[in-house]
Design an enzyme around this catalytic site. Structure first.
Site, PDB file in Angstrom:
ATOM      1  CG  ASP A  16     -22.844   6.103  19.334  1.00 25.36           C
ATOM      2  OD1 ASP A  16     -22.789   6.858  20.318  1.00 25.36           O
ATOM      3  OD2 ASP A  16     -23.530   6.340  18.317  1.00 25.36           O
ATOM      4  NE  ARG A  72     -24.271   8.103  24.931  1.00 23.47           N
ATOM      5  CZ  ARG A  72     -24.012   8.103  23.616  1.00 23.47           C
ATOM      6  NH1 ARG A  72     -24.215   7.028  22.877  1.00 23.47           N
ATOM      7  NH2 ARG A  72     -23.527   9.177  23.034  1.00 23.47           N
TER       8      ARG A  72
HETATM    9  P1  FDA Z   1     -36.905   0.521  26.899  1.00 25.22           P
HETATM   10  O1  FDA Z   1     -36.530   0.005  25.558  1.00 25.22           O
HETATM   11  O2  FDA Z   1     -37.339  -0.448  27.946  1.00 25.22           O
HETATM   12  O3  FDA Z   1     -37.987   1.643  26.714  1.00 25.22           O
HETATM   13  C1  FDA Z   1     -38.587   2.304  27.805  1.00 25.22           C
HETATM   14  C2  FDA Z   1     -39.678   3.214  27.275  1.00 25.22           C
HETATM   15  O4  FDA Z   1     -39.089   4.245  26.477  1.00 25.22           O
HETATM   16  C3  FDA Z   1     -40.663   2.520  26.346  1.00 25.22           C
HETATM   17  O5  FDA Z   1     -41.681   1.923  27.083  1.00 25.22           O
HETATM   18  C4  FDA Z   1     -41.124   3.665  25.488  1.00 25.22           C
HETATM   19  O6  FDA Z   1     -42.056   4.461  26.193  1.00 25.22           O
HETATM   20  C5  FDA Z   1     -39.880   4.500  25.335  1.00 25.22           C
HETATM   21  N1  FDA Z   1     -39.102   4.115  24.135  1.00 25.22           N
HETATM   22  C6  FDA Z   1     -37.924   3.453  24.094  1.00 25.22           C
HETATM   23  N2  FDA Z   1     -37.472   3.313  22.834  1.00 25.22           N
HETATM   24  C7  FDA Z   1     -38.418   3.877  22.060  1.00 25.22           C
HETATM   25  C8  FDA Z   1     -38.553   4.058  20.659  1.00 25.22           C
HETATM   26  N3  FDA Z   1     -37.649   3.615  19.806  1.00 25.22           N
HETATM   27  N4  FDA Z   1     -39.649   4.707  20.212  1.00 25.22           N
HETATM   28  C9  FDA Z   1     -40.601   5.174  21.051  1.00 25.22           C
HETATM   29  N5  FDA Z   1     -40.517   5.036  22.392  1.00 25.22           N
HETATM   30  C10 FDA Z   1     -39.460   4.399  22.885  1.00 25.22           C
HETATM   31  N6  FDA Z   1     -27.562   1.543  22.119  1.00 25.22           N
HETATM   32  C11 FDA Z   1     -26.427   0.897  21.768  1.00 25.22           C
HETATM   33  O7  FDA Z   1     -26.427  -0.317  21.601  1.00 25.22           O
HETATM   34  N7  FDA Z   1     -25.267   1.631  21.602  1.00 25.22           N
HETATM   35  C12 FDA Z   1     -25.203   2.970  21.799  1.00 25.22           C
HETATM   36  O8  FDA Z   1     -24.138   3.571  21.650  1.00 25.22           O
HETATM   37  C13 FDA Z   1     -26.403   3.635  22.189  1.00 25.22           C
HETATM   38  N8  FDA Z   1     -26.415   4.977  22.422  1.00 25.22           N
HETATM   39  C14 FDA Z   1     -27.555   5.563  22.962  1.00 25.22           C
HETATM   40  C15 FDA Z   1     -27.541   6.906  23.307  1.00 25.22           C
HETATM   41  C16 FDA Z   1     -28.630   7.471  23.939  1.00 25.22           C
HETATM   42  C17 FDA Z   1     -28.582   8.907  24.347  1.00 25.22           C
HETATM   43  C18 FDA Z   1     -29.784   6.671  24.204  1.00 25.22           C
HETATM   44  C19 FDA Z   1     -30.959   7.241  24.932  1.00 25.22           C
HETATM   45  C20 FDA Z   1     -29.820   5.369  23.806  1.00 25.22           C
HETATM   46  C21 FDA Z   1     -28.725   4.801  23.156  1.00 25.22           C
HETATM   47  N9  FDA Z   1     -28.760   3.481  22.722  1.00 25.22           N
HETATM   48  C22 FDA Z   1     -27.577   2.876  22.329  1.00 25.22           C
HETATM   49  C23 FDA Z   1     -30.054   2.760  22.606  1.00 25.22           C
HETATM   50  C24 FDA Z   1     -30.343   1.951  23.846  1.00 25.22           C
HETATM   51  O9  FDA Z   1     -29.451   0.873  23.945  1.00 25.22           O
HETATM   52  C25 FDA Z   1     -31.787   1.410  23.837  1.00 25.22           C
HETATM   53  O10 FDA Z   1     -31.952   0.563  22.733  1.00 25.22           O
HETATM   54  C26 FDA Z   1     -32.848   2.500  23.808  1.00 25.22           C
HETATM   55  O11 FDA Z   1     -32.475   3.601  24.569  1.00 25.22           O
HETATM   56  C27 FDA Z   1     -34.175   1.960  24.389  1.00 25.22           C
HETATM   57  O12 FDA Z   1     -33.985   1.586  25.727  1.00 25.22           O
HETATM   58  P2  FDA Z   1     -34.652   2.356  26.993  1.00 25.22           P
HETATM   59  O13 FDA Z   1     -33.581   2.454  28.016  1.00 25.22           O
HETATM   60  O14 FDA Z   1     -35.235   3.618  26.577  1.00 25.22           O
HETATM   61  O15 FDA Z   1     -35.683   1.310  27.568  1.00 25.22           O
END
Ligand code: FDA
Length: 327
Positions: free
Chosen positions: A154, A204
């Site tokens: 991560d 990732r």
């Molecule tokens: P965005 O935040 O724009 O969300 C898009 C939509 O997804 C929202 O409108 C909502 O519907 C849904 N959603 C997103 N987060 C939600 C929540 N918490 N609760 C409910 N609904 C939610 N970060 C990092 O800094 N280091 C890392 O190593 C990782 N590793 C990682 C692994 C995996 C498999 C994932 C999916 C994510 C990470 N992250 C991470 C977290 C990442 O950086 C980010 O903060 C979250 O994925 C939210 O971003 P989205 O891309 O989902 O978009």
């Protein structure tokens, strides 16, 4: 009297600005609270904790987490196990994390679920002694390699990026069987991806979950989103088995379009999402024949992880409050 269209538009703009500002303030507050030791101590021991963590955390024990991984496998979904914890304060604690991860890896390999593990370097001693941290990571990657799986490393806040990329690159050279994580909100990420792709190191791609200053990261969500799409396309074209980690429906639809137009086979990449988030999208991707891996956290040290999930979507605070006061 009804407001004139131009007045209505002005009111809309002000309302949108106020909503945007409130979300930003709440996000910053939640991320600040995620570092407060006193609050963490109190909340993690609270009798009510299970009520609000169960949505995002698979359980407090490895057995509970393995049970979730088996259920996911039966639903054609892969897993990456995260034993919650970060920023340990002694090398003894770091070694305990390593040993817990070794046990988790051995159990996953025996179950043959195609699951990986996700680690944080600060959980394995990076803040205390880089050499000891590398040794801990090395034993995990060696074990993963022998069992035909991988360790996903991560990415934490920006002060760790140089050291994390260096350790992932060394581990890849020694054993392969690792995956780096790159955050689209950082200005430097394109250059990092170019370097990782040049060495065929799997990446990732996520947006980034920490509170970063404008000197290193795009402050506006629209810029982060645009960079995410650009970097994801770069990885899909040139990366070694990239993981597209997002729940952003708009972005996923754009990328699915890109994948179809370029004829990129579903075995050349995977989607990743967090356990408990956007289950509708998870089902849609699996039904369309794409590979999906869920990030499955378990353990008692859930507080910082949980607070980052709240900060990503402040509406979760309401969800939390409803669960807390539910009879
Ligand atoms: P965005 O935040 O724009 O969300 C898009 C939509 O997804 C929202 O409108 C909502 O519907 C849904 N959603 C997103 N987060 C939600 C929540 N918490 N609760 C409910 N609904 C939610 N970060 C990092 O800094 N280091 C890392 O190593 C990782 N590793 C990682 C692994 C995996 C498999 C994932 C999916 C994510 C990470 N992250 C991470 C977290 C990442 O950086 C980010 O903060 C979250 O994925 C939210 O971003 P989205 O891309 O989902 O978009």
């Amino acid at each position: 009297m009804n407001p004139s269209p131009s007045t209505a538009t002005r009111i809309d703009i002000h309302a949108n600005r106020r909503a945007w500002y409130s979300r930003k303030v709440l996000r910053a507050l939640l991320l600040t609270l995620s570092h407060q030791g006193w609050l963490r101590h109190w909340v993690e021991r609270s009798r009510l904790s299970g009520r609000f963590t169960s949505r995002f955390v698979a359980g407090s024990t490895l057995e509970e987490a393995l049970h979730v991984c088996q259920r996911l496998a039966s639903e054609k979904t892969l897993a990456t196990l995260d034993r919650l914890g970060e920023n340990v304060t002694s090398l003894d604690e770091a070694r305990k994390s390593r040993d817990a991860y070794l046990t988790a890896l051995q159990r996953l390999i025996a179950l043959d679920l195609g699951a990986s593990v996700s680690i944080k370097l600060t959980q394995l001693g990076l803040d205390l002694d880089e050499h000891a941290c590398r040794e801990n990571v090395d034993s995990l990657v060696e074990c993963a390699h022998a069992g035909g799986t991988r360790v996903e490393i991560d990415m934490e806040s920006s002060e760790y990026v140089d050291r994390t990329v260096a350790i992932v690159s060394d581990m890849h050279a020694r054993h392969a069987s690792v995956r780096a994580v790159i955050q689209a909100y950082l200005y430097r990420s394109e250059a990092d991806i170019e370097k990782l792709c040049a060495h065929s190191i799997p990446v990732r791609l996520c947006k980034g979950a920490y509170d970063e200053p404008a000197a290193v990261a795009w402050p506006k969500k629209a810029d982060v989103d645009a960079n995410y799409v650009r970097l994801a396309q770069l990885l899909l074209d040139r990366g070694a088995y990239p993981a597209i980690a997002s729940h952003d429906e708009n972005i996923l639809r754009q990328l699915l379009d890109y994948i179809r137009k370029r004829g990129i086979g579903p075995d050349r990449f995977e989607f990743q999402m967090l356990y408990g988030i956007r289950r509708d999208l998870q089902r849609m991707l699996v039904a369309q024949g794409y590979r999906l891996r869920l990030y499955v956290p378990y353990g008692d040290a859930w507080y910082p992880y949980f607070m980052r999930r709240l900060a990503e979507r402040p509406a979760n605070v309401l969800f939390l409050a409803r669960n807390l006061f539910r009879k």
